[in-house]
Design a protein around this motif. Structure first.
Motif, short mmCIF file in Angstrom:
data_model
loop_
_atom_site.label_atom_id
_atom_site.label_comp_id
_atom_site.label_asym_id
_atom_site.label_seq_id
_atom_site.Cartn_x
_atom_site.Cartn_y
_atom_site.Cartn_z
N ARG A 84 9.74 68.05 36.01
CA ARG A 84 8.78 69.15 35.85
C ARG A 84 9.51 70.50 35.82
O ARG A 84 9.24 71.34 34.98
N THR A 85 10.46 70.69 36.72
CA THR A 85 11.20 71.95 36.81
C THR A 85 12.01 72.23 35.55
O THR A 85 12.04 73.35 35.05
N LEU A 86 12.67 71.20 35.03
CA LEU A 86 13.57 71.38 33.88
C LEU A 86 12.89 71.12 32.54
O LEU A 86 13.55 71.18 31.50
N HIS A 87 11.60 70.81 32.56
CA HIS A 87 10.86 70.50 31.34
C HIS A 87 11.52 69.35 30.58
O HIS A 87 11.71 69.40 29.38
N ARG A 88 11.88 68.30 31.30
CA ARG A 88 12.49 67.10 30.72
C ARG A 88 11.58 65.92 31.02
O ARG A 88 10.71 65.98 31.89
N SER A 89 11.81 64.81 30.34
CA SER A 89 11.02 63.61 30.61
C SER A 89 11.52 62.96 31.90
O SER A 89 12.70 63.05 32.25
N LEU A 90 10.64 62.27 32.58
CA LEU A 90 11.00 61.56 33.80
C LEU A 90 12.05 60.49 33.50
O LEU A 90 13.03 60.33 34.23
N ARG A 91 11.86 59.79 32.38
CA ARG A 91 12.83 58.76 31.97
C ARG A 91 14.22 59.38 31.77
O ARG A 91 15.24 58.83 32.18
N GLY A 92 14.27 60.54 31.10
CA GLY A 92 15.54 61.21 30.86
C GLY A 92 16.24 61.61 32.14
O GLY A 92 17.46 61.46 32.28
N VAL A 93 15.48 62.10 33.11
CA VAL A 93 16.06 62.47 34.41
C VAL A 93 16.62 61.23 35.11
O VAL A 93 17.73 61.25 35.65
N HIS A 94 15.86 60.13 35.08
CA HIS A 94 16.35 58.89 35.69
C HIS A 94 17.66 58.43 35.05
O HIS A 94 18.58 58.01 35.76
N LEU A 95 17.74 58.53 33.73
CA LEU A 95 18.97 58.11 33.03
C LEU A 95 20.16 58.96 33.43
O LEU A 95 21.26 58.45 33.66
N VAL A 96 19.96 60.29 33.49
CA VAL A 96 21.05 61.19 33.87
C VAL A 96 21.53 60.90 35.29
O VAL A 96 22.73 60.80 35.55
N LEU A 97 20.59 60.75 36.21
CA LEU A 97 20.98 60.50 37.61
C LEU A 97 21.66 59.15 37.76
O LEU A 97 22.63 59.03 38.52
N ALA A 98 21.19 58.13 37.05
CA ALA A 98 21.82 56.81 37.12
C ALA A 98 23.25 56.87 36.58
O ALA A 98 24.17 56.30 37.16
N ARG A 99 23.44 57.58 35.45
CA ARG A 99 24.79 57.72 34.89
C ARG A 99 25.70 58.45 35.86
O ARG A 99 26.86 58.09 36.04
N TYR A 100 25.18 59.50 36.50
CA TYR A 100 25.98 60.27 37.44
C TYR A 100 26.39 59.39 38.64
O TYR A 100 27.55 59.41 39.06
N HIS A 101 25.46 58.61 39.17
CA HIS A 101 25.78 57.75 40.31
C HIS A 101 26.77 56.66 39.94
O HIS A 101 27.60 56.26 40.75
N ARG A 102 26.68 56.19 38.70
CA ARG A 102 27.57 55.13 38.24
C ARG A 102 28.97 55.64 37.91
O ARG A 102 29.97 55.02 38.25
N GLU A 103 29.06 56.84 37.25
CA GLU A 103 30.33 57.29 36.69
C GLU A 103 30.84 58.62 37.25
O GLU A 103 31.94 59.04 36.91
N GLY A 104 30.02 59.31 38.03
CA GLY A 104 30.45 60.59 38.58
C GLY A 104 30.31 61.72 37.56
O GLY A 104 29.64 61.57 36.54
N PRO A 105 30.99 62.85 37.82
CA PRO A 105 30.85 64.03 36.96
C PRO A 105 31.21 63.79 35.49
O PRO A 105 30.70 64.45 34.60
N GLY A 106 32.09 62.84 35.22
CA GLY A 106 32.48 62.55 33.84
C GLY A 106 31.34 62.03 32.99
O GLY A 106 31.45 61.98 31.76
N ALA A 107 30.24 61.64 33.61
CA ALA A 107 29.10 61.10 32.87
C ALA A 107 28.20 62.20 32.30
O ALA A 107 27.33 61.90 31.49
N LEU A 108 28.40 63.45 32.68
CA LEU A 108 27.46 64.50 32.30
C LEU A 108 27.69 65.18 30.96
O LEU A 108 26.74 65.64 30.35
#
Length: 194
Positions: free
Chosen positions: A23-47
């Protein structure tokens, strides 16, 4: 986009839920979940953005030539009057011995004009456009796709509404009417982590 990914991670680390981040970033919930999952899996290099590893064609003008051209464009053209596409192209040819093509946009607009004439004469014309404002100007009917499926079909003023566009693009849109033409403007806040 990378800045938005960093912001999503920042807000998650501050304790915000994925729904609040979306809601804050005007992004989809699915998109936020994907970004956070990638970050947890791969760290900063995933962004960073991985969609476009190709830097594209090398610019025709070097940085020095571009700077020189900008300085020249601050004054009048050699023959006086106003700068035009052909005058710019001639100056680059004479100054840098390089050819610039300004034809693609003129050619594209001419093709659109011819297609409109065909449609007015009764022919069916189908064209794929990624520019919403151009589609609003030239189309009699618009088919808007969302993830490969039809999201809306109808006249431009019906389909290109802020509510439909927000559903498709996950960002709010403002719709203006300027001289009887639709103008669609995305209105999302974009900021960067400090």
């Amino acid at each position: 986009m990378e800045a938005l990914r960093w912001l999503a991670v920042y807000h998650a680390l501050q304790g915000s839920t994925a729904k609040e981040i979306a809601r804050t970033l005007h992004r989809s919930l699915r998109g936020v979940h994907l970004v956070l999952a990638r970050y947890h899996r791969e760290g900063p290099g995933a962004l960073p953005d991985r969609r476009h590893p190709n830097p594209g064609r090398k610019p025709k003008l070097s940085p020095e030539e571009s700077q020189a051209l900008l300085q020249v464009l601050e004054g009048p053209p050699p023959d006086g009057g106003l700068w035009t596409g052909p005058k710019l192209r001639a100056w680059v040819r004479e100054g840098f011995q390089k050819e610039l093509s300004l034809n693609p946009i003129y050619r594209f607009l001419e093709v659109l004009r011819l297609l409109r004439q065909l449609a007015k004469a009764g022919s069916s014309v189908l064209i794929v456009l990624h520019d919403l404002n151009l589609a609003a100007q030239v189309a009699d009917r618009v088919l808007l796709l969302h993830r490969g499926r039809m999201a809306a079909l109808g006249r431009p003023h019906e389909v290109l509404s802020p509510s439909i566009l927000e559903m498709v693009y996950d960002i709010p849109f403002m719709r203006l009417e300027v001289e009887d033409r639709l103008l669609l403007v995305p209105v999302a806040e974009v900021c960067c982590p400090s």
